[in-house]
Design an enzyme around this catalytic site. Sequence first.
Site, mmCIF file in Angstrom:
data_model
loop_
_atom_site.group_PDB
_atom_site.id
_atom_site.type_symbol
_atom_site.label_atom_id
_atom_site.label_comp_id
_atom_site.label_asym_id
_atom_site.label_seq_id
_atom_site.Cartn_x
_atom_site.Cartn_y
_atom_site.Cartn_z
ATOM 1 C CE LYS A 139 -3.877 -2.034 2.524
ATOM 2 N NZ LYS A 139 -4.753 -1.926 3.711
ATOM 3 C CG HIS A 169 2.074 4.982 7.811
ATOM 4 N ND1 HIS A 169 1.285 4.650 6.741
ATOM 5 C CD2 HIS A 169 1.890 3.999 8.729
ATOM 6 C CE1 HIS A 169 0.657 3.516 6.993
ATOM 7 N NE2 HIS A 169 1.008 3.104 8.195
ATOM 8 C CG HIS A 209 -2.624 6.618 4.634
ATOM 9 N ND1 HIS A 209 -2.904 7.552 5.599
ATOM 10 C CD2 HIS A 209 -3.756 6.498 3.897
ATOM 11 C CE1 HIS A 209 -4.162 7.968 5.463
ATOM 12 N NE2 HIS A 209 -4.690 7.337 4.446
#
Length: 585
Positions: A135, A141, A138
């Site tokens: 992924k 994070h 994001h």
Amino acid sequence: MGLLAPCLLSKVLDLPPENLIKSISAVPVSKKRHVADFQLSIASVTEDGSSNCLAQDLQLQAQKIAERLRCDAVVSEISAGQGTVNFTINRELLAKTVLQQVLKDGSEYGVKSELFSTVPRQKAVIEFSSPNIAKKFHIGHLRSTIVGNFIANLKVALGHEVTRINYLGDWGMQFGLLGVGFQQFGDTEKLKSSPLQHLFEVYVQINKAAEDENTKKLAKDFFRKLEEHDEQTLSLWKQFRDFSIEEYIRIYKRLGVHFDEYSGESLYQEKSQEVLKMLENKGLLQKTTKGTGIVDLSEKKDLSSFSTVMRSDGTSLYITRDLAAAIDRMNKHSWDTMIYVTDKSQSNHFQHLFQILKLMGYDWAERCQHVSFGLVQGMKTRRGEVIFLEDVLNEVRSRMLQNMASAKTTKEIENPMETAEKVGLAALIIQDFRGLLSSDYQFSWDRALQSRGDTGVFLQYTHARLHSLEQMHGNEQLTDVNVACLQEPDAISVLQHLLRYDEVLYRSSQDLQPKHIVSYLLTLSHLAAMAHKTLPVKGSAPELAQVQHGVVTGLEAARGILEEQSVRALPTQWCNHLGEHAPAG
């Protein structure tokens, strides 16, 4: 602190000198009035303390103690305050001692204070950032990454041995779904050229199809093969993991962050089964009617509070793998403290994790700590709501370049893109670190990138400007400082503020909050800005340059803890892009 030796007070107060170290503090600088240099808190040295003492009693005790003390060659004035005894140091001695200490200790300034003399050096394991493989990184994070990096830098600066672990989300049912998705929509070339972007697109597509029962069955089959170590399935998963880590490392490099270990849930798939056996052997594992495994955490053992540690099919869960990871890390690193840095929504998870470890007989569970943080709200790029961290880094660089280009004065610098990124990153970090970590905060591009006020841009500007002055007027060390010319109020204010750094550092080391150091740095920058007006280095005695050099060293000692990316790498010319006038304090 060494200027005011606690032994001078110990006789009057009938207390050992070591008991006084934390009771004496530097007085915060005030723009409005002259302040003393140090203060002794009466409440902290009385037996009943501040909780039982009335304000007038503390005031009376302060007056009595002040009357019993005498000025000497070090202390030029003693007075009673609101529950404090205040000490003013001989001005020439203050200037000489502070400057010599700052210049002597350099990047270790503040660390060698007696405040840390009783603090043992420890081994610390810090888990932070921890994105999910396959992924894109994001934006959620970002806080974990910079907060964890700050804590690691702080521990290292204080002499602790630190292991930085990035615990990747690289296992679980989502990989079954992603594997099926890649088989249907994947492109090997796109995976190599832009892995996170392509896997994200695949994940979005397969999620749309996930309502179909056949797709769900295929995903379960794929993950079952993964757990059974099917060669072909494992090979595809390994590609996802390796390509993702490569791209993460590139992004971490932009952030000035590194890790000692890239770990992950996948490493603890088998060891989590060992944990389940241990729980069963200790009588802690209970089965529900549906066959799931739970651990009772309630004091009365009535299942009012429990944690699920096993699925009905016997496979492990996130918390089971976390238990295995904690035990493995203790065996591997023999740590004294382990810190997990995640958002506050995971507080319950870590509370359960630590409780289960303790029930298993691991007393070191009490030395585990969860440092939580709130959410960043309102972070948008010009294209709309932001999702990915790289978009934020590109946006801050773009906006900073635009600000630099629109400044009244311009001057060529070798790498404007790199400079814009470093200054922009400092702006992001300072805005994030100004408040309590557990608080949510509203992000504002305009506020973060302002060149005036309490911003990272102002902090970088101050540092670059001071270095520029050093280059123009020399920064050679003086062996003997003539402190007679350093008696102006603005010079004294800078020196008084430098006195406080060890206390600020100590406070941050206790609660792991960066806001104390940020506040200290911003105040130091404002004091330096005021001193620029009244204490021009050009044409003045070389001793004034020593004050400036001391401020630079003090800035760098603290700045290095907030982020690893060295501010020294910034071209001093870039400050011209902010306009003709220095930001005011």
